[in-house]
Design a protein around this motif. Sequence first.
Motif, PDB file in Angstrom:
ATOM      1  N   ARG A 479       0.809  -1.210   0.000  1.00  3.99           N
ATOM      2  CA  ARG A 479       0.000   0.000   0.000  1.00  3.99           C
ATOM      3  C   ARG A 479       0.849   1.271   0.000  1.00  3.99           C
ATOM      4  O   ARG A 479       1.900   1.335   0.652  1.00  3.99           O
ATOM      5  N   LYS A 480       0.330   2.272  -0.724  1.00  3.55           N
ATOM      6  CA  LYS A 480       0.937   3.595  -0.646  1.00  3.55           C
ATOM      7  C   LYS A 480       0.361   4.301   0.567  1.00  3.55           C
ATOM      8  O   LYS A 480      -0.821   4.164   0.868  1.00  3.55           O
ATOM      9  N   ASN A 481       1.170   5.060   1.252  1.00  3.01           N
ATOM     10  CA  ASN A 481       0.672   5.794   2.420  1.00  3.01           C
ATOM     11  C   ASN A 481      -0.083   7.033   1.940  1.00  3.01           C
ATOM     12  O   ASN A 481       0.442   8.133   1.883  1.00  3.01           O
ATOM     13  N   SER A 482      -1.321   6.798   1.546  1.00  2.00           N
ATOM     14  CA  SER A 482      -2.133   7.881   0.996  1.00  2.00           C
ATOM     15  C   SER A 482      -3.180   8.301   2.017  1.00  2.00           C
ATOM     16  O   SER A 482      -3.780   7.485   2.696  1.00  2.00           O
ATOM     17  N   SER A 483      -3.407   9.585   2.131  1.00  2.00           N
ATOM     18  CA  SER A 483      -4.422  10.106   3.046  1.00  2.00           C
ATOM     19  C   SER A 483      -5.571  10.749   2.279  1.00  2.00           C
ATOM     20  O   SER A 483      -6.296  11.569   2.808  1.00  2.00           O
ATOM     21  N   SER A 484      -5.698  10.370   0.998  1.00  2.68           N
ATOM     22  CA  SER A 484      -6.744  10.973   0.167  1.00  2.68           C
ATOM     23  C   SER A 484      -8.129  10.579   0.688  1.00  2.68           C
ATOM     24  O   SER A 484      -8.329   9.478   1.173  1.00  2.68           O
ATOM     25  N   ILE A 485      -9.073  11.488   0.579  1.00  2.00           N
ATOM     26  CA  ILE A 485     -10.439  11.272   1.034  1.00  2.00           C
ATOM     27  C   ILE A 485     -11.282  10.760  -0.136  1.00  2.00           C
ATOM     28  O   ILE A 485     -11.273  11.337  -1.227  1.00  2.00           O
ATOM     29  N   ILE A 486     -12.018   9.657   0.069  1.00  2.06           N
ATOM     30  CA  ILE A 486     -12.880   9.114  -0.974  1.00  2.06           C
ATOM     31  C   ILE A 486     -14.072  10.039  -1.187  1.00  2.06           C
ATOM     32  O   ILE A 486     -14.704  10.500  -0.227  1.00  2.06           O
TER      33      ILE A 486
END
Length: 637
Positions: A479-486
């Motif tokens: 996994r990429k450490n992404s904090s994007s909001i769905i």
Amino acid sequence: MNEEASKTKVIYVMGVSGCGKSTIGHMLSKALKLPFFDGDDFHPKKNIRKLSNGIPLTDEDRYNWLVKINKLAKDQLEENSCIIVCSALKKSYRDILEKEIQGQVEWVHLVGSFDQIFERLDKRENHFMPPELLKSQFDILEYSKEALEVNVSLSPEEIVQYIIKELKDKEINIKSEFGLLGLGVMGKSLCRNLANKGFRISMFNRHVEGIEENVALDFKNKHEELSISQPFDDLKGFVESIQEPRKIMLMVNAGKTVDIVINDLLPHLSTGDIIIDGGNSNYNKTKERFEYLKSKNIHFIGTGVSGGEEGALKGPSIMPSGDLSAYNEVRPFLESIAAKDDNNLPCCTYIGPEGSGHFVKMVHNGIEYAEMQLLAEVFGILTATGKDPDEIADILEGWKETANSYLLEITISILRKKEGGDWLVNKILDKAGNKGTGNWATIATAELGAPTTMIASALFARYVSFYKEDRVEANEVFRKNSSSIIDISSNDLLNTYHFARIINHFQGMKMIHQASETYGWNLNLSEIARIWTAGCIIKSDLMVELVEVLKSSASILKNDKIIQYIKSLKPSANKVVAECILNERPIPCLSEAINFLNSYTTAKSSANIIQAQRDYFGAHTYQRIDDDSGKYYHTNW
């Protein structure tokens, strides 16, 4: 005479006419759950004619009448204690009534003054004895030193309470109507439910030195409604305390424990007795036990019970199966303790033969697995949109208008629960367990060839959750450490939830229908849905709607209203599932709902390639679309 027989008693309620014998006898009968008989009903016609004409009965007149009542008492004592009201004014009369059962008689004498009883008798209508004959009864009345005397100046309720207290002190063996074995959480709740409905019950829990001691007795002493119940840790005594044919419900762990308990019970049972297995047993094992006990002349009722601890106490959904005649014997008990639907009908119905009741409960639990997983996925998606548990609970609260269910309601409560300033749900380890029914449902759906894919997906999601350490490690690698909001709206998510729930219920009911066809059970899907509208874990507004839908078809996807509804929901479901996949959000059940409908509505699938492959390497043959005869072909590829 053995000790148990000596505790079985006939309770004679005696006294002159007008003292209230019949009233008190009836009330005692109801309170103690014992058979009741009125001695006046056994007078020969000539006695009634004499009394109606104002002529006192002679000892000769009474003799055959007393002998007849004595025989009645002896016959009744073969089975249970009983209550008989009879004037029994002379000692010689009582000697006849006690003949050959002297050690099994308790006398209750209702006493009062002549004036007091004459006034009461004078007010009564349609009594065959004129009040003028009361004096002749007082003239011959001989008091009994052995009788419990109760003054009729007390209220009927006070008289009955006093008599019951005195009888208890004498340890009279009053047999129970129903027995329950296994006092775990569900067993205890069902006992209290039965007692609250007025049934006299016997309760058994095993005795394990230092671990389980006096469980039944301590449980009885803790709850007032169990005051007339009988507690046991001795199996023989437990069985003998129940009226024949005995009705014994097992609330023990599914598996070998059930067989062990059955074999322990068998030496103490009699022909025609009924065992009810109320645990989550495998339906195949229920069928085996049904056949085994049938060979022993014992009835077996495999019974699914849903509702958890609260449902078992206040009213569960109950799914019994076996011989219909045997079910009718236990029906008053099961229907009485069951939840009630919107029409006040019990959420208990005869499912069908053999293990069909446990099969239906297994599918119920499978639907439950998927419903729980769907809510878990909704929670995960809303968390990924940046919402905290309170905000998610607020959103789900709004969903109750169109998607209310027991599971939705408890999920809202779970999300609001805090501990130490943080939400408790955030502190719970993300490893979901299971007790076997989801596993069995997945095996059964494969055996039946019924594509109940959402139950299987929900089960496998639990299995994946158990690989906690592996998941943590894999997260670092893949996994990429992404904090994007769905970006998913609450309305689209609600529509997707509606969509997936319809597919889940379609698959579950289709699986039950397939089993009914395969095993010849003749199951009523609408009635099954009805008993799932209250008391059980999967009760919901949707289930209420399905009661009517399933009256016309076994497939809810053939209902015009549902077809149009599914069509309106599918765009939102496509959008939500696609967005989650693009954002690497695991949604096994939501995505499976879409995958299934896409497969189910594809007229020409790619399964022709698979069948060709099977024929290529295994000569499994295939059918052709240009030959509707059903002929099978093989090609030398």
